[in-house]
Design an enzyme around this catalytic site. Structure first.
Site: not given
Length: 347
Positions: A94, A136
């Site tokens: 991440k 994202k």
């Protein structure tokens, strides 16, 4: 809002697997799941130290078990999946800088790992898989976002089988491992200036408990191919630093320094793109982006505005709202100023 009876009706008596179960999200969903009396919860991750710590913490709860493994390893994922009924897929790389520095590692975990979870779930006749994604993944400019965007497509690909695949997408989780809040706290407690990448940068913010609520919502209400997106406030990074410093020190002004953006960082994040908005359905607290093969004629309002849902265009958290979130999450004292229970080591 979900009624707790609805959650219990789905979770109670079920055998549950949490991939990436020793991460920040895994910790929180584990704590919530045990409230609803599942038959078993298997924490699947590759971090033996964190598994050991969780095993000690939950030694009194017989339903919780642990399994060392990596989502990159299909055979191990298939073994973990055997007999499970619900899977929460949170395993991922991440951190944006880490993925920029090692792109293929992000591919192996976020893409190959997702395909392994999908295949193994189908082979094991799992009823429901809920996969966790990120803002994202929308209009991605970094490796982490690109790999998560493909992960979404893997989980949403049309397939006639008995397993239901659902995705959720949300923004920055306040205080999660590797996020900006622990970094700011460390600097403030040391009396150092807050590092700011860009004074105009904004980010969506939500608490871990809100992230788990979204996952439960999708588990209860979702159908295969759905993407559930939580509406959430945003904050300017400069303001977040100032609010946190105020909560910890009581100072109205706290020094900061501009360090410049890191590779792969956006100025603003997007949770729903214009291209997704035209088929999205709006609910009071969520957007639903159905799969391409499903009609969007569902119980909600088709979004008339084709503008993207961006962290630059939603309501910003006020200082009072920021402080309330930070207090609820244990970063600052419940009353007055100073560190909260998460920062006892600084006392």
């Amino acid at each position: 809002m979900l009624d707790e009876k609805e959650i219990r009706s789905v979770i109670s008596g079920k055998r549950i697997l949490v991939t990436g179960g020793t991460g920040s999200f895994g910790h929180e969903i584990l704590r919530e799941l045990i409230k609803y009396d599942p038959a078993s919860i298997t924490v699947f991750s590759r971090d033996e130290k964190k598994q050991h710590d969780l095993r000690l913490l939950y030694a009194h709860i017989r339903q919780i078990g642990f399994m060392i493994g990596d989502v990159r390893d299909y055979a191990r994922v298939r073994e973990a999946m055997r007999g499970q009924q619900i899977v929460f897929h949170a395993a991922a790389l991440k951190q944006v800088p880490a993925c920029e520095n090692a792109p293929y590692e992000a591919v192996l975990t976020n893409i190959v790992g997702a395909e392994n979870v999908r295949r193994a779930a189908i082979d094991a006749d799992v009823h429901t898989v809920v996969s966790v994604s990120t803002d994202k993944a929308v209009k991605p400019v970094n490796v982490m976002g690109m790999s998560k965007a493909i992960q979404e497509r893997i989980m949403q690909q049309p397939l006639d089988c008995g397993t239901k695949f659902i995705c959720v997408r949300y923004g920055n989780v306040l205080g999660s491992r590797g996020s900006i809040v622990p970094l700011f706290v460390e600097r403030i407690m040391a009396g150092l200036p807050i590092p700011i990448t860009h004074p105009g940068m904004t980010r969506f913010q939500l608490s871990l408990s809100e992230a788990v609520k979204l996952v439960f919502w999708a588990t209860v209400r979702g159908t295969s191919g759905d993407m559930w997106v939580k509406k959430m406030p945003s904050i300017n990074i400069v303001d977040l630093g100032a609010h946190l410093a105020y909560g910890l020190t009581g100072k109205e002004e706290y020094p900061s320094t501009i360090i410049g953006t890191r590779p792969g960082e956006k100025l603003h994040e997007v949770l729903v793109s214009e291209e997704e908005m035209w088929r999205a359905v709006e609910y009071p607290g969520h957007f639903l982006i159905p799969s391409w093969r499903e009609s969007f004629e569902v119980n909600g309002s088709v979004v008339p505005n084709l503008t993207e849902y961006s962290s630059a265009s939603v309501d910003f958290l006020t200082r009072e709202q920021s402080l309330a979130m930070l207090r609820d999450d244990g970063w600052i004292a419940e009353s007055g100023y100073g560190p909260g229970p998460k920062l006892a080591l600084y006392d």
